[in-house]
Design a protein around this motif. Structure first.
Motif, mmCIF file in Angstrom:
data_model
loop_
_atom_site.group_PDB
_atom_site.id
_atom_site.type_symbol
_atom_site.label_atom_id
_atom_site.label_comp_id
_atom_site.label_asym_id
_atom_site.label_seq_id
_atom_site.Cartn_x
_atom_site.Cartn_y
_atom_site.Cartn_z
ATOM 1 N N THR A 1 0.799 -1.228 0.000
ATOM 2 C CA THR A 1 0.000 0.000 0.000
ATOM 3 C C THR A 1 0.832 1.278 0.000
ATOM 4 O OG1 THR A 1 -0.106 0.122 2.424
ATOM 5 C CG2 THR A 1 -1.829 -1.164 1.300
ATOM 6 N N TYR B 1 2.151 2.558 2.600
ATOM 7 C CA TYR B 1 1.646 3.327 3.733
ATOM 8 C C TYR B 1 1.761 2.531 5.025
ATOM 9 C CZ TYR B 1 -1.721 5.723 6.799
ATOM 10 O OH TYR B 1 -2.318 6.360 7.847
ATOM 11 N N LYS C 1 -6.548 0.560 5.065
ATOM 12 C CA LYS C 1 -6.403 1.548 3.991
ATOM 13 C C LYS C 1 -7.025 0.990 2.717
ATOM 14 C CE LYS C 1 -2.941 4.572 1.820
ATOM 15 N NZ LYS C 1 -3.450 4.536 0.443
#
Length: 283
Positions: A234, A236, A246
């Motif tokens: 991701t 992230y 997410k």
């Protein structure tokens, strides 16, 4: 809906794109720089399922996926494996529990990662089907009530298919592969804004293949098993987080993604209730 045989053919086409890497590693695994690192390639660790309830993504196949004393790398790909994966390999006898069926949770654990993964499924079954759980509960000597529907509709794979002892060795292989002259044309397609072809370029190649897999099977939910898998997939992560969520857009479609850290506890067993609750919220 795509029929199973067509789905397998489409998956094999996707899988074929990593053949140059597979051929290189199989040819050179006895060379000193790869001999201690490379344990094989596994792209298949469950059936290929269209719209699975959950697509679990781990970082890469570890020691539980290959024979530790074998000098020959393991190879499990749709086009070359001796049999199709008929069920999730977590369900194979002896994988989660020593010489025991996977649902015999009172037996000694053989692989903590697999045993915890099975326990997570049990917790999900309890939360998703409370009435059924209230009537039947769980027995350590029989298949759980959720096995025939929910349990058969789960897919599991790895972000990076190269099998190693740990992620440190995986990073070392990625760095070695980035420098191999034989593979430079392949990496150039994924160089993006890298100043030079590097470990990040190699990782990006495999992440894009995972994106293609997600687009092919269209899971209802993705669960990344570990911080590194979630962070790479991701791009992230939030500091000081055990379980995180997410959305990820792939080819104009949003997919819900849950990740969890395996760092705070060695076998992440204590996080299972929290992970299960997060999955139920986003399904």
């Amino acid at each position: 809906m795509i029929i199973d045989n067509q789905l397998k053919e489409n998956y094999k086409e996707l899988e074929d794109s990593i053949l140059p890497i597979k051929k290189f590693l199989q040819k050179n695994y006895t060379q000193d720089e790869y001999k201690k690192l490379y344990k094989g390639i596994m792209t298949v660790q469950s059936p290929i399922i269209y719209q699975p309830e959950i697509l679990f993504i781990a970082i890469n196949p570890g020691p539980g996926a290959y024979k530790k004393n074998s000098n020959k790398p393991v190879l499990r790909m749709i086009g070359e494996y001796e049999r199709d994966m008929e069920r999730l390999n977590w369900y194979e006898t002896g994988n989660a529990r020593k010489k025991s069926a996977w649902y015999q949770r009172n037996k000694t654990s053989n692989n903590s990662f697999v045993a915890n993964s099975i326990d997570l499924l049990y917790e999900l079954g309890r939360l998703r089907f409370p009435e059924k759980y209230g009537k039947e509960g769980y027995s350590d000597n029989s298949l759980p009530f959720w096995y025939d529907n929910f349990g058969q509709n789960i897919m599991y794979t790895n972000l990076y298919p190269i099998s190693t002892t740990d992620t440190k060795d995986l990073k070392a292989i990625h760095k070695l592969l980035a420098d191999e002259k034989e593979l430079q044309e392949l990496w150039k397609q994924h160089k993006k804004d890298d100043k030079s072809i590097c470990e990040k370029t190699v990782k990006r190649f495999f992440i894009r293949k995972m994106n293609d897999l997600v687009s092919l099977v269209q899971p209802k939910l993705i669960v990344c098993m570990g911080k590194e898998a979630f962070e790479d997939f991701t791009d992230y992560w939030r500091p000081n987080t055990d379980v995180i969520f997410k959305n990820k857009k792939i080819k104009e479609k949003e997919y819900p993604v849950i990740g969890f850290s395996r760092n705070q506890t060695k076998d992440w067993k204590k996080l299972i209730p929290k992970i299960a609750e997060e999955i139920i919220i986003h399904q």
